[in-house]
Design a protein around this motif. Structure first.
Motif, PDB file in Angstrom:
ATOM      1  N   LYS A 141       0.622  -1.143  -0.019  1.00 49.59           N
ATOM      2  CA  LYS A 141      -0.167  -0.154  -0.039  1.00 49.59           C
ATOM      3  C   LYS A 141       0.851   1.289   0.078  1.00 49.59           C
ATOM      4  O   LYS A 141       1.686   1.242   0.708  1.00 49.59           O
ATOM      5  N   GLY A 142       0.365   1.981  -0.874  1.00 51.03           N
ATOM      6  CA  GLY A 142       1.012   3.358  -1.026  1.00 51.03           C
ATOM      7  C   GLY A 142       1.696   3.768  -2.312  1.00 51.03           C
ATOM      8  O   GLY A 142       1.192   3.168  -3.220  1.00 51.03           O
ATOM      9  N   GLY A 179      -5.931  -0.961  -7.398  1.00 53.73           N
ATOM     10  CA  GLY A 179      -7.470  -1.337  -7.227  1.00 53.73           C
ATOM     11  C   GLY A 179      -8.042  -2.488  -8.353  1.00 53.73           C
ATOM     12  O   GLY A 179      -8.870  -3.041  -8.322  1.00 53.73           O
ATOM     13  N   ASP A 180      -6.869  -2.886  -9.109  1.00 52.05           N
ATOM     14  CA  ASP A 180      -7.241  -4.181 -10.067  1.00 52.05           C
ATOM     15  C   ASP A 180      -7.647  -5.280  -9.156  1.00 52.05           C
ATOM     16  O   ASP A 180      -7.238  -5.485  -8.166  1.00 52.05           O
ATOM     17  N   GLN A 181      -8.787  -5.862  -9.731  1.00 50.51           N
ATOM     18  CA  GLN A 181      -9.501  -7.061  -8.806  1.00 50.51           C
ATOM     19  C   GLN A 181      -9.339  -8.268  -9.707  1.00 50.51           C
ATOM     20  O   GLN A 181      -8.164  -8.986  -9.443  1.00 50.51           O
ATOM     21  N   PHE A 241       2.961   2.423  -9.570  1.00 49.28           N
ATOM     22  CA  PHE A 241       1.630   2.198  -8.675  1.00 49.28           C
ATOM     23  C   PHE A 241       1.454   3.561  -7.947  1.00 49.28           C
ATOM     24  O   PHE A 241       2.494   3.924  -7.131  1.00 49.28           O
ATOM     25  N   GLU A 242       0.246   3.825  -7.501  1.00 53.34           N
ATOM     26  CA  GLU A 242      -0.181   4.911  -6.660  1.00 53.34           C
ATOM     27  C   GLU A 242      -0.536   4.755  -5.426  1.00 53.34           C
ATOM     28  O   GLU A 242      -0.551   5.385  -4.377  1.00 53.34           O
ATOM     29  N   GLU A 243      -1.333   3.544  -5.151  1.00 49.53           N
ATOM     30  CA  GLU A 243      -2.083   3.071  -4.249  1.00 49.53           C
ATOM     31  C   GLU A 243      -1.652   1.781  -3.681  1.00 49.53           C
ATOM     32  O   GLU A 243      -1.657   1.562  -2.401  1.00 49.53           O
ATOM     33  N   ASP A 244      -1.736   0.950  -4.556  1.00 46.17           N
ATOM     34  CA  ASP A 244      -1.288  -0.660  -4.086  1.00 46.17           C
ATOM     35  C   ASP A 244      -0.861  -1.450  -5.448  1.00 46.17           C
ATOM     36  O   ASP A 244      -0.947  -1.016  -6.340  1.00 46.17           O
ATOM     37  N   ALA A 273       7.216   5.292  -0.681  1.00 47.66           N
ATOM     38  CA  ALA A 273       6.965   6.305   0.331  1.00 47.66           C
ATOM     39  C   ALA A 273       6.541   5.488   1.364  1.00 47.66           C
ATOM     40  O   ALA A 273       5.796   4.675   1.495  1.00 47.66           O
ATOM     41  N   GLU A 274       7.264   5.851   2.593  1.00 50.13           N
ATOM     42  CA  GLU A 274       6.924   5.398   3.843  1.00 50.13           C
ATOM     43  C   GLU A 274       5.662   6.074   4.243  1.00 50.13           C
ATOM     44  O   GLU A 274       5.485   7.219   4.138  1.00 50.13           O
TER      45      GLU A 274
END
Length: 358
Positions: free
Chosen positions: A206-207, A237-239, A305-308, A340-341
């Motif tokens: 995540k991040g 967010g890919d599932q 990646f921006e989120e996960d 990023a932490e």
């Protein structure tokens, strides 16, 4: 551009006020002007006629069931190079961890051998840009590892024997720009892969960051070709379906057509960014399975990646009538990325029986 960081061949002529330091058993703190001062250590007996300054402390003894703090730095800077060596039998018994800026959970956690693309505890040379393994077991990392407040590197000996480790950590003390991310690496193993399931290289990231590399130690548990499986990158967010889907295992690692050259043989290779550098063949007696070592560095093509992020790979071969066969192989991997932490804590590292190469 700022001085002392990210310096390639095109920047070598640039002057810098960054401070170069190095930590080893000859200078445990990296302090300026304090190298080679030991009066006791693993080389003391050999240096008894020569005294201080003559290789008195070239290595350390890590006691069984204990953890060595290999390096600890309290400043802002970048780890630029790590070299170490130890006996191949220990490579799954020494757990390598790195902590940034005083964090409780490591950002890097892997057996030493796997981190340096030698997961099978048998020496195999690697000639790549970020990882180089040279005769006879000299392990080198050139992954850029920035930190803003502190860095700590530990090695845990999970075995029931004391282990000798030689090492050196080369780094620079300098300021960092705001957009610099932290290096991460995580080990995982599926032994065996369940029927019609996949090996997960990484999950739960995540991040904001970018994925930069994969190492896989792959044991084939069946006859026939085993590398039809696709690698898949699930981003932001890919599932059910990923954004990036590969076309085959050997394709992802930069090869083609089963790596068969000449006919009837696997051809190993090790290049700056990718390789299938290790093939361990059955011997007709107790070594019954084929084992492979492969790496792919996304240095020129990082996966953003921006989120996960989640990364998986299929174990896939062939069966009758030209059909794919889901395989049940033993696959261990290391994922390498920057982010990023803070980062999500890794799953608990398994015990020595689950780590063991048998």
């Amino acid at each position: 551009m700022f001085n002392g960081f990210g310096m390639g061949l095109g920047q070598l002529s640039r002057l810098s006020h960054a401070k170069t330091r190095s930590i080893s058993p000859e200078n445990f703190t990296g302090e300026k002007g304090k190298g080679g001062m030991a009066t006791e250590g693993t080389g003391a007996s050999c240096a008894r006629d020569l005294g201080q300054g003559w290789k008195v402390s070239p290595s350390v003894l890590i006691n069984k069931q204990s953890t060595l703090t290999m390096a600890e730095i309290h400043d802002s800077g970048v780890i630029q190079h790590i070299w170490l060596t130890c006996h191949p039998d220990t490579w799954r018994k020494l757990i390598f961890r790195i902590y940034w800026d005083g964090e409780e959970n490591p950002s890097v956690e892997a057996p030493i051998g796997d981190f340096f693309c030698n997961g099978w505890c048998e020496r195999s040379n690697v000639n790549s840009l970020p990882i180089a393994v040279n005769p006879a077991g000299g392990m080198n990392s050139y992954w850029e590892m920035p930190f803003r407040k502190a860095a700590k590197i530990t090695v845990e000996n999970i075995s029931n024997d004391d282990i000798i480790l030689y090492y050196q950590v080369d780094y620079t003390l300098t300021d960092l720009p705001e957009d610099v991310a932290y290096f991460h690496a995580q080990w995982n193993r599926t032994n065996p892969v369940s029927y019609k399931d996949v090996h997960t290289i990484i999950d739960g990231v995540k991040g904001h960051g970018h994925y930069v590399g994969t190492y896989i130690a792959w044991q084939v548990n069946s006859c026939g070709w085993w590398g039809e499986g696709e690698i898949k990158f699930y981003l932001d967010g890919d599932q059910e379906f990923p954004t990036i889907c590969g076309t085959g295992t050997e394709d992802y690692f930069g090869g083609a057509w089963n790596w068969e050259q000449p006919k009837g043989e696997y051809c190993t290779y090790s290049t700056p960014y990718l390789g299938m550098h290790q093939v361990i063949k059955p011997d007709g007696l107790y070594r019954s399975q084929q084992r492979f070592g492969m790496y792919r560095w996304h240095v020129m093509d990082p996966i953003r990646f921006e989120e996960d992020l989640k990364v998986t790979i299929q174990a896939l071969g062939w069966r009758s009538e030209g059909r794919y066969l889901p395989l049940q192989d033993d696959i261990a991997s290391v994922a390498y990325w920057y982010q990023a932490e803070p980062h999500n804590a890794f799953p608990k590292m398994p015990g020595k029986d689950e780590l063991e190469v048998i």
